[in-house]
Motif scaffolding. Structure first.
Motif, short mmCIF file in Angstrom:
data_model
loop_
_atom_site.label_atom_id
_atom_site.label_comp_id
_atom_site.label_asym_id
_atom_site.label_seq_id
_atom_site.Cartn_x
_atom_site.Cartn_y
_atom_site.Cartn_z
N LEU A 31 0.80 -1.23 0.00
CA LEU A 31 0.00 0.00 0.00
C LEU A 31 0.83 1.27 0.00
N TYR A 32 2.12 1.16 0.31
CA TYR A 32 2.96 2.36 0.40
C TYR A 32 4.24 2.24 -0.41
N ASP A 33 5.20 1.50 0.09
CA ASP A 33 6.56 1.55 -0.46
C ASP A 33 6.65 1.11 -1.92
N LEU A 34 6.02 -0.01 -2.27
CA LEU A 34 6.12 -0.56 -3.63
C LEU A 34 4.74 -0.63 -4.28
N ALA A 35 3.89 0.32 -3.95
CA ALA A 35 2.47 0.24 -4.29
C ALA A 35 2.22 0.14 -5.79
N ALA A 36 2.80 1.04 -6.58
CA ALA A 36 2.51 1.05 -8.02
C ALA A 36 2.97 -0.24 -8.69
N ASP A 37 4.12 -0.74 -8.30
CA ASP A 37 4.64 -1.95 -8.93
C ASP A 37 3.89 -3.20 -8.49
N MET A 38 3.48 -3.26 -7.24
CA MET A 38 2.70 -4.41 -6.79
C MET A 38 1.35 -4.43 -7.48
N GLU A 39 0.74 -3.27 -7.68
CA GLU A 39 -0.55 -3.23 -8.38
C GLU A 39 -0.41 -3.76 -9.80
N LEU A 40 0.61 -3.32 -10.50
CA LEU A 40 0.82 -3.80 -11.86
C LEU A 40 1.11 -5.30 -11.86
N GLY A 41 1.85 -5.74 -10.87
CA GLY A 41 2.13 -7.18 -10.75
C GLY A 41 0.87 -8.00 -10.55
N PHE A 42 -0.09 -7.48 -9.77
CA PHE A 42 -1.35 -8.19 -9.59
C PHE A 42 -2.11 -8.30 -10.92
N PHE A 43 -2.07 -7.23 -11.73
CA PHE A 43 -2.70 -7.28 -13.05
C PHE A 43 -2.06 -8.37 -13.90
N LEU A 44 -0.74 -8.42 -13.93
CA LEU A 44 -0.05 -9.41 -14.75
C LEU A 44 -0.31 -10.83 -14.24
N ALA A 129 8.40 -6.39 -8.97
CA ALA A 129 9.03 -5.41 -8.08
C ALA A 129 10.54 -5.63 -8.00
N GLN A 130 10.97 -6.87 -7.96
CA GLN A 130 12.40 -7.16 -7.91
C GLN A 130 13.13 -6.63 -9.14
N GLN A 131 12.48 -6.69 -10.27
CA GLN A 131 13.11 -6.30 -11.53
C GLN A 131 12.93 -4.82 -11.86
N HIS A 132 11.82 -4.20 -11.40
CA HIS A 132 11.47 -2.89 -11.93
C HIS A 132 11.16 -1.80 -10.91
N ALA A 133 10.98 -2.12 -9.66
CA ALA A 133 10.61 -1.10 -8.68
C ALA A 133 11.79 -0.21 -8.32
N TRP A 134 11.52 0.86 -7.59
CA TRP A 134 12.58 1.79 -7.21
C TRP A 134 13.59 1.15 -6.26
N ARG A 135 13.17 0.11 -5.57
CA ARG A 135 14.07 -0.73 -4.78
C ARG A 135 13.48 -2.13 -4.78
N LEU A 243 10.90 3.13 -16.92
CA LEU A 243 10.88 2.74 -15.51
C LEU A 243 12.09 3.29 -14.77
N ALA A 244 13.24 3.35 -15.43
CA ALA A 244 14.43 3.91 -14.79
C ALA A 244 14.24 5.38 -14.46
N VAL A 245 13.66 6.13 -15.39
CA VAL A 245 13.39 7.55 -15.14
C VAL A 245 12.37 7.70 -14.01
#
Length: 297
Positions: A31-44, A129-135, A243-245
């Motif tokens: 819900l906070y730290d990796l929120a955007a990437d976890m949401e996209l991961g749920f879609f995939l 998240a491991q491959q693409h998140a900010w951490r 994603l890097a930007v």
């Protein structure tokens, strides 16, 4: 729940939480730290089920996805977010577990099929998240995520739930290696569901929705099974740059104080004013007579 004021503070907390705080640790991650990437991961994760012929056939016979693709997609996301945000033992969490058990009663499938469907929600978002998140997720977050789904699986009577994230990955990879394959039902389900992703994109990008999904899946065998257009190196490189930007900018921003999801108030074209728990779930209960007789034992 106390949220730390900076990314660094939150990361320190997520690296060494109390062992009893696994649910809070996972909630903070999603819900906070990796929120955007976890949401996209749920879609995939949702799409991957269509690449398993036996699961795709069951979903297709049920008819919910073809008839109401938007509702099925959003409701699936709401259920998992309700469980994470409210807690498995909360009243809302217990309501959602009961809904899952009702929806899957009399639905055919092997024990491994059920286990795979649940583990897509663990492995796919974490790997993204491991491959693409900010951490990348911390070790404590991986432990907390695995514990969350083990507890959920127990409440759903899913047999053979892995105790660790590493065990979950091993099962997930072995299952896909022997089960991913093209099917007419899977490709029809994918075609019906692409529109949900399209609706979330700016208008100029909507014609490219299927290709964008291919790029994000980054798996030629899976893409072929789903009947999606194959992506080239240029597309994958472009995604990496974007994603890097994004991540570079994110690291310069303060920690998000507002959770990514608030129970009952999820905004979408489907529930623009929020939703009540009785609105979530299939419109029709699966009819056992429409299925073959290989039910989960």
């Amino acid at each position: 729940m106390k949220i730390h004021p900076t990314l660094a503070d939150s990361l320190r907390r997520q690296e060494s939480p109390s062992s009893n705080d696994w649910e809070t640790t996972f909630r903070t991650m999603v819900l906070y730290d990796l929120a955007a990437d976890m949401e996209l991961g749920f879609f995939l994760a949702y799409y991957r089920n269509f690449a398993i012929p036996s699961i795709a056939a069951t979903l297709y016979r049920n008819g919910e996805i073809q008839e109401r693709p938007m509702k099925r997609s959003y409701d699936t996301a709401i259920v998992i977010y309700e469980l994470i945000a409210s807690g498995l033992d909360s009243d809302r969490g217990e309501h959602m577990v009961a809904l899952l058990n009702r929806a899957h009663r009399n639905v055919p499938g092997s024990a491994d099929d059920y286990l795979y469907v649940l583990l897509t929600l663990l492995v796919v978002p974490v790997r993204w998240a491991q491959q693409h998140a900010w951490r990348p997720p911390t070790g404590a977050e991986l432990t907390a995520a695995a514990r969350f789904f083990a507890e959920l699986g127990s409440r759903m009577n899913v047999k053979g739930m892995p105790e660790t994230y590493a065990e979950a990955e091993r099962f997930f990879d072995q299952y896909e290696a022997t089960h991913v394959s093209a099917s007419i039902e899977g490709q029809k389900l994918m075609d019906a569901t692409v529109q949900v992703f399209q609706s979330r994109l700016p208008l100029p990008l909507r014609p490219f929705a299927a290709r964008m999904i291919s790029v994000m899946l980054a798996d030629d065998r899976l893409v072929g099974a789903l009947g999606l257009p194959r992506s080239g190196r240029g597309s994958r490189a472009t995604l990496g740059i974007i994603l890097a930007v994004r991540n570079a900018l994110h690291r310069r921003l303060p920690l998000q104080r507002k959770p990514h999801f608030t129970p009952g108030k999820a905004g979408s074209s489907l529930y623009p004013g929020g939703y009540s728990l009785d609105q979530i779930g299939p419109v029709k209960v699966p009819d056992p007579s429409t299925f073959q007789s290989h039910e989960l034992s």
